[in-house]
Design an enzyme around this catalytic site. Structure first.
Site, short mmCIF file in Angstrom:
data_model
loop_
_atom_site.label_atom_id
_atom_site.label_comp_id
_atom_site.label_asym_id
_atom_site.label_seq_id
_atom_site.Cartn_x
_atom_site.Cartn_y
_atom_site.Cartn_z
N LYS A 1 97.13 86.39 -27.61
CA LYS A 1 96.29 86.34 -28.84
C LYS A 1 96.89 87.23 -29.81
O LYS A 1 97.26 87.21 -30.88
CB LYS A 1 94.93 86.51 -28.49
CG LYS A 1 94.23 85.54 -27.85
CD LYS A 1 94.47 85.26 -26.38
CE LYS A 1 93.65 84.34 -25.67
NZ LYS A 1 93.99 84.06 -24.24
N ASP B 1 88.42 91.43 -17.92
CA ASP B 1 89.28 90.53 -18.52
C ASP B 1 89.52 91.03 -19.97
O ASP B 1 88.64 90.91 -20.48
CB ASP B 1 88.56 89.08 -18.26
CG ASP B 1 89.42 87.90 -18.99
OD1 ASP B 1 90.55 88.20 -19.46
OD2 ASP B 1 89.09 86.81 -18.61
N TRP C 1 83.75 82.43 -19.94
CA TRP C 1 84.72 81.57 -20.33
C TRP C 1 84.77 80.53 -19.28
O TRP C 1 84.48 80.70 -18.12
CB TRP C 1 86.06 82.50 -20.24
CG TRP C 1 87.23 81.62 -20.50
CD1 TRP C 1 87.59 80.66 -21.55
CD2 TRP C 1 88.57 81.61 -19.59
NE1 TRP C 1 88.72 79.88 -21.44
CE2 TRP C 1 89.45 80.45 -20.28
CE3 TRP C 1 89.07 82.15 -18.43
CZ2 TRP C 1 90.91 80.10 -19.94
CZ3 TRP C 1 90.00 81.73 -18.01
CH2 TRP C 1 91.03 80.91 -18.61
#
Length: 398
Positions: A247, A212, A130
């Site tokens: 999300k 993560d 990311w």
């Protein structure tokens, strides 16, 4: 005082979003933005969230601060979601969790914690990872190193090269960042067997895993997506986990996440957690309440909890269904490239295998916005644009 300052380049993905917004082409397609979208191109508010917000409005009696760690009743939700109900680590008090402003806030607190307390630790991240991982940790003066990950030839994981690099160059006390599921930006995940190998290596080398977990529920299921993380957590003495509710609850702008620390004993976990509290106090001081209250309301209300799980399933199935449709429709165009790997990837993002030249041609000639790396947000595909998208890719790729 500011005359000597020079403007710096903005985030390329944010620039891509702006370019799409300003494009007058009615056929334009945004495959850059990293949020879930429905078939109408909207980032929807989940029905479970709307109902929880109404309950919250009706029952809220104060706007007082939550405290450094957020609401006390929120931590058990973080832990159960990540590790599962009745997990031994939770029962033994070896995990401590705090609410944070999104998963990004959790990573920032983790970076400050590592910088202050593990001063010789280097952070190892996948190539690619990311885009904000490096910025967050470098801003905390943590050295960032890379290990091989994505294989552009096989569209899989360069696992042998990854392990060879880690074997050769990591040292005890280094931090190894892994994506729990739905790897961002590639969509290519580690297999459970590979998680087992890495767990053994982490223990042998004396590394600190930092997981993560931003997309739980968007891969194969809320439980299935945590299989590797849970295996490692049960077998390693120490771990940090940053997770996001943005999300799977669709509450992006409400900035709700969590940071958890797992230690060998409950005392060690509490000691580390107290230091994390200091890092939070020196950063944003207190987390916001809205998102966490929404999550807590849904989690503790059986009707809303069932509705939420159904909505997560619906989002996951839509994304995985779009992957299959892309593969089928691209093949039907007669395109020369084999795109079947897209169906095997997981999460919102896909490394499409498109070159920089092809991506820029799609942008200039067809108003299709994909990151320069070829990473596209699958959630931006819809029944309205999929044929146009596939035809354009076929023309560009040949």
């Amino acid at each position: 005082m500011f005359k000597h300052l020079q403007a710096v380049p903005g985030d390329p993905l944010l620039a891509l979003i702006v370019a799409h917004q300003q494009d007058p082409n009615p056929k334009k397609v945004d495959l850059g933005v990293g949020v879930y979208k429905d078939d109408e191109g909207r980032c929807p508010i989940l029905e479970s969230v709307k109902k929880a917000e109404q309950i919250m409005v009706d029952n809220e009696v104060t706007k007082a601060y939550l405290g450094v760690y957020g609401a006390a009743e929120f931590a058990p939700i973080i832990q159960e979601l990540l590790l599962g109900k009745d997990n031994a680590i939770i029962k033994e008090g070896r995990i401590q969790s705090t609410q944070t402003p999104g998963g990004t806030g959790a990573l920032k607190v983790a970076a400050d914690f590592i910088s202050a307390n593990l001063p010789d630790a280097r952070l190892w991240v996948s190539d690619p990872t990311w885009g904000n991982h490096e910025s967050i940790f470098r801003s905390a003066d943590v050295e960032v190193c890379h290990y091989p990950y994505y294989d552009a030839v096989t569209n899989g994981v360069r696992f042998d090269e990854m392990m060879a690099k880690l074997e050769a160059e990591t040292k005890a006390g280094d931090v190894l960042l892994l994506h729990a599921c739905c790897h961002n930006p590639t969509g290519v995940d580690l297999s459970f067997e590979q998680w087992q190998v890495i767990t053994d290596f982490v223990n042998q080398r004396g590394l600190l895993p930092l997981i993560d977990a931003a997309y739980q529920g968007f891969g194969d299921g809320l439980e299935e997506d945590m299989a590797g993380l849970r295996y490692m957590a049960e077998r390693t003495p120490s771990m940090l986990i940053a997770n996001s509710f943005s999300k799977n609850f669709g509450i992006y702008r409400d900035r709700c996440g969590g940071l958890s620390v797992i230690a060998e004993t409950a005392t060690e976990a509490k000691n580390a957690f107290s230091i994390i509290g200091q890092a939070i106090r020196a950063n944003y001081s207190m987390p916001p309440a809205h998102g966490a209250t929404v999550v807590h309301t849904i989690w503790t209300n059986p009707e809303l909890h069932s509705l939420w799980e159904a909505e997560v399933t619906q989002m996951r199935n839509r994304i995985n269904g779009l992957r299959n449709q892309l593969v089928e429709k691209l093949a039907a165009t007669g395109v020369s490239k084999d795109f079947s790997f897209i169906a095997k990837q997981r999460g919102m993002f896909s490394y499409s295998g498109l070159t920089l030249e092809q991506v820029r041609t799609l942008r200039s000639d067809y108003s299709i916005y994909i990151a320069d790396t070829g990473r596209m947000s699958v959630a931006g595909v819809s029944d309205h644009n999929i044929d146009y998208l596939c035809d354009a890719i076929a023309k560009v790729v040949g």
